[in-house]
Scaffold this active site. Structure first.
Site, PDB file in Angstrom:
ATOM      1  N   ARG A 131      59.463 -44.418  43.547  1.00 35.98           N
ATOM      2  CA  ARG A 131      59.386 -43.855  44.901  1.00 35.98           C
ATOM      3  C   ARG A 131      59.976 -42.447  45.023  1.00 35.98           C
ATOM      4  NH1 ARG A 131      61.768 -47.638  49.109  1.00 35.98           N
ATOM      5  NH2 ARG A 131      62.725 -48.840  47.437  1.00 35.98           N
ATOM      6  N   LYS A 144      65.146 -40.676  37.929  1.00 30.53           N
ATOM      7  CA  LYS A 144      65.836 -40.846  39.218  1.00 30.53           C
ATOM      8  C   LYS A 144      67.330 -40.565  39.144  1.00 30.53           C
ATOM      9  CE  LYS A 144      66.412 -45.009  41.214  1.00 30.53           C
ATOM     10  NZ  LYS A 144      66.044 -46.179  42.034  1.00 30.53           N
ATOM     11  N   GLY A 194      73.152 -46.881  38.135  1.00 27.06           N
ATOM     12  CA  GLY A 194      73.102 -45.418  38.081  1.00 27.06           C
ATOM     13  C   GLY A 194      72.583 -44.804  39.362  1.00 27.06           C
ATOM     14  N   GLU A 234      66.798 -63.519  45.138  1.00 26.23           N
ATOM     15  CA  GLU A 234      66.122 -62.245  45.387  1.00 26.23           C
ATOM     16  C   GLU A 234      65.159 -62.374  46.557  1.00 26.23           C
ATOM     17  OE1 GLU A 234      66.916 -59.365  43.825  1.00 26.23           O
ATOM     18  OE2 GLU A 234      68.498 -60.621  43.013  1.00 26.23           O
ATOM     19  N   ASN A 269      66.415 -44.684  46.378  1.00 23.24           N
ATOM     20  CA  ASN A 269      65.077 -44.993  45.875  1.00 23.24           C
ATOM     21  C   ASN A 269      64.046 -43.945  46.256  1.00 23.24           C
ATOM     22  OD1 ASN A 269      65.653 -47.724  44.741  1.00 23.24           O
ATOM     23  ND2 ASN A 269      66.249 -48.071  46.857  1.00 23.24           N
ATOM     24  N   TYR A 302      78.309  -0.845  42.344  1.00 20.24           N
ATOM     25  CA  TYR A 302      78.415  -1.822  41.260  1.00 20.24           C
ATOM     26  C   TYR A 302      79.643  -1.528  40.415  1.00 20.24           C
ATOM     27  CZ  TYR A 302      77.531  -4.386  36.945  1.00 20.24           C
ATOM     28  OH  TYR A 302      77.668  -5.218  35.861  1.00 20.24           O
ATOM     29  N   ASN A 352      89.547   4.623  45.720  1.00 19.80           N
ATOM     30  CA  ASN A 352      88.437   4.571  46.661  1.00 19.80           C
ATOM     31  C   ASN A 352      87.163   4.821  45.878  1.00 19.80           C
ATOM     32  OD1 ASN A 352      86.528   5.086  48.755  1.00 19.80           O
ATOM     33  ND2 ASN A 352      88.294   5.332  50.120  1.00 19.80           N
ATOM     34  N   TYR A 357      76.463  -0.875  30.223  1.00 17.48           N
ATOM     35  CA  TYR A 357      75.614  -1.470  29.183  1.00 17.48           C
ATOM     36  C   TYR A 357      74.759  -0.381  28.581  1.00 17.48           C
ATOM     37  CZ  TYR A 357      72.205  -4.806  27.229  1.00 17.48           C
ATOM     38  OH  TYR A 357      71.391  -5.539  26.404  1.00 17.48           O
ATOM     39  N   ARG A 368      76.987  17.673  37.882  1.00 17.09           N
ATOM     40  CA  ARG A 368      75.657  17.551  38.489  1.00 17.09           C
ATOM     41  C   ARG A 368      75.032  18.927  38.474  1.00 17.09           C
ATOM     42  NH1 ARG A 368      78.899  16.857  43.906  1.00 17.09           N
ATOM     43  NH2 ARG A 368      78.969  19.024  44.564  1.00 17.09           N
TER      44      ARG A 368
END
Ligand code: UD1
Ligand code: CA
Length: 477
Positions: free
Chosen positions: A24, A31, A112, A169, A242, A385, A396, A406, A459
């Site tokens: 189900r 499950k 379980g 049952e 279930n 970043y 600051n 990287y 720059r």
């Protein structure tokens, strides 16, 4: 029952039935690997088994066995697996597991797909078994449909009184038996010697053609072994999963319970129905949490911490007086994240593993911090970043600046010493050190370390052409 000493029963071994198909759920995932409060259903059960000090924990696998075994082995829990192929019923399932168990223990049978069974309940059940009886965990439901009914001997008053003689049952029950509201939860405690004997005598002559574990009750009664029922009132503990709807309902019920426990400690939740803990959340006094926050793994919130709406916080320590503004994502994964006292983070900030913020650090909107320390009073307020960086006190760090950590092959560190001012839109190419008190002019790409106190500008020089005429549109011919 309570006067029976706990040590009567010897070691505790656990069998967890987890071989069923879970049709189900309508899912490719087995499950028992579906998640409740962020963990596999089965992991909740194995955790509880570990907490009660189980000696052996045997998981019976069948449907999706390889996947279940791999996923559970990855949790590091000490488990044994017994394969049940094909699945011929719960009695057959336990038959596969008992050869792995020594003869001196008490076996606790769990499912379980019943994740919230409580430690105290199991201890009480073990005490009820007392090394010599079959103890069943039972509960009364207004609607017992589908469950095994607890049949008791007549003439001893109402339910909970007469001796238990059988479990019937649903599909095998008479109309009269279907009226019984006391049901078997699927959890029992039984001395292993008795269990082994009864399992060997099970048959499958019933409506489903299965070997029912529940038939051992009849065998116990026939053998004159007392069968006791430990009746609980908490339906959450025996709720089985279930279907996706049942999973969602149990998730909400469990979250509400966690919310209630935190509020009882004084935590102020804006709305307990919009709050999720998928792990553990420890809070000091006067913590406030706005709506739609999710806490994962292990999270600590110090005194007076405030968490804004829509934050996801995992594996982190937030120290006293810190404020996490709305829509912030913090995930320390295995390394952890620390937010120091009175720091301000967000809105829309992201703290990744190894982010360690000192006291009164400010991390603003669209700032990402990974594997970096920021000393007391450092600020990165906008669109920035910081990765693999050590940032000194009172630094600051300007809007739009990044550490280029990287080089395409390796990661390198950036050191920004105390009182540095990094202007807007700078690229700090690691490895590099910006000396204390230095200033980096806006728009600079810096790839050589700079001396303390220096102003560094890297720059293109500004050029102006006076009275510049822009090109004109050519008239159409
Ligand atoms: C079982 C009990 C029922 C009880 C109910 C509580 C039996 C015969 N009936 O019924 O009295 O009220 O639990 O929820 O035990 N499983 C296996 N191998 C199998 C069959 C099942 O490992 O061959 C596992 C399932 O994956 C599940 C557990 O055993 O985890 C229970 O099986 P399920 O089919 O759900 O039993 P119920 O019919 O609900
Ligand atoms: Ca079931």
């Amino acid at each position: 029952m309570n006067q029976i000493p706990q040590d009567n029963q010897g070691p505790i071994d656990v069998v967890i039935m987890a071989a069923g198909k879970g049709t189900r759920m309508k899912s490719r995932l087995p499950k028992v690997l579906h998640r409740l409060a962020g963990r596999a259903l089965l992991a909740h059960v194995t955790d509880t088994a570990a907490r009660i000090g189980a000696r052996h924990v045997v998981v019976v696998t069948g449907h999706g066995a390889a996947e279940v075994e791999a996923a559970m082995s990855a949790t590091g829990a000490a488990l044994q697996f017994a394969r049940q192929e094909p699945q011929l019923g719960t009695g057959h399932a336990v038959q596969q597991a008992v050869p792995l168990l020594p003869d001196d223990g008490t076996v606790l049978v769990l499912s379980g797909d019943v994740p919230l069974i409580g430690e105290e309940t199991l201890r009480a059940l073990i005490a009820a078994s007392a090394g010599q009886r079959l103890a069943l965990l039972t509960i009364e439901f207004d609607d017992p449909t589908g469950y095994g009914r607890i049949v008791r001997a007549e003439g001893q008053g109402g339910q909970g009184a007469g001796e238990v003689t059988a479990i019937v049952e649903q599909k095998d029950a008479t109309e009269a038996q279907r009226q019984i509201r006391e049901i078997y939860s699927g959890v029992m405690a039984v001395p292993v010697g008795l269990l082994k004997g009864w399992l060997a005598r099970l048959d499958n002559r019933n409506a489903q053609g299965e070997y029912y574990l529940t038939d051992i009750v009849k065998l116990a009664a026939a053998d004159g072994v007392p069968v006791v029922a430990h009746v609980i009132g908490d339906a959450l503990q025996v709720a089985g999963i279930n279907s996706p709807a049942q999973l969602a309902a149990l998730e909400r019920a469990w979250q509400l319970r966690q919310a209630d426990a935190l509020m009882a400690q004084g935590v102020r939740l804006a709305d307990p129905a919009r709050f999720d803990v998928r792990g553990t959340l420890a809070c000091e006094a006067d913590v406030e949490i706005d709506v739609n926050c999710v806490f994962e793994g292990s999270v600590y919130l110090g005194e007076g911490v405030r968490i804004g709406a829509n934050c996801v916080i995992a594996n982190a320590r937030i120290e006293a007086g810190a404020v996490i503004h709305p829509f912030t994502h913090i995930d320390g994964e295995k390394t952890g994240v620390t937010v120091g006292e009175r720091s301000l983070v967000g809105p829309f900030a992201r703290l990744r593993p190894g982010a360690q913020l000192g006291t009164e650090v400010h991390i603003g909107n669209f700032v990402e911090v990974k594997n970096s320390t920021l000393a007391d009073g450092a600020k990165a307020n906008h669109l920035a970043y910081l990765g693999d960086a050590s940032v000194g006190q009172r630094v600051n760090y300007g809007a739009g600046s990044i550490t280029a950590n990287y080089d395409g092959a390796n990661k390198h560190r950036t050191v920004i010493e105390d009182d540095v001012h990094v202007g807007s839109n700078c690229v700090l190419v690691a490895p590099i050190t910006i000396g204390a008190g230095g200033t980096i002019g806006g728009g600079s790409t810096v790839n050589k370390s700079t001396a303390p106190g220096a102003l560094t500008v890297a720059r293109g020089k500004q050029v102006s052409f006076p009275n510049w005429k822009r090109p004109q549109k050519t008239p159409k011919a």
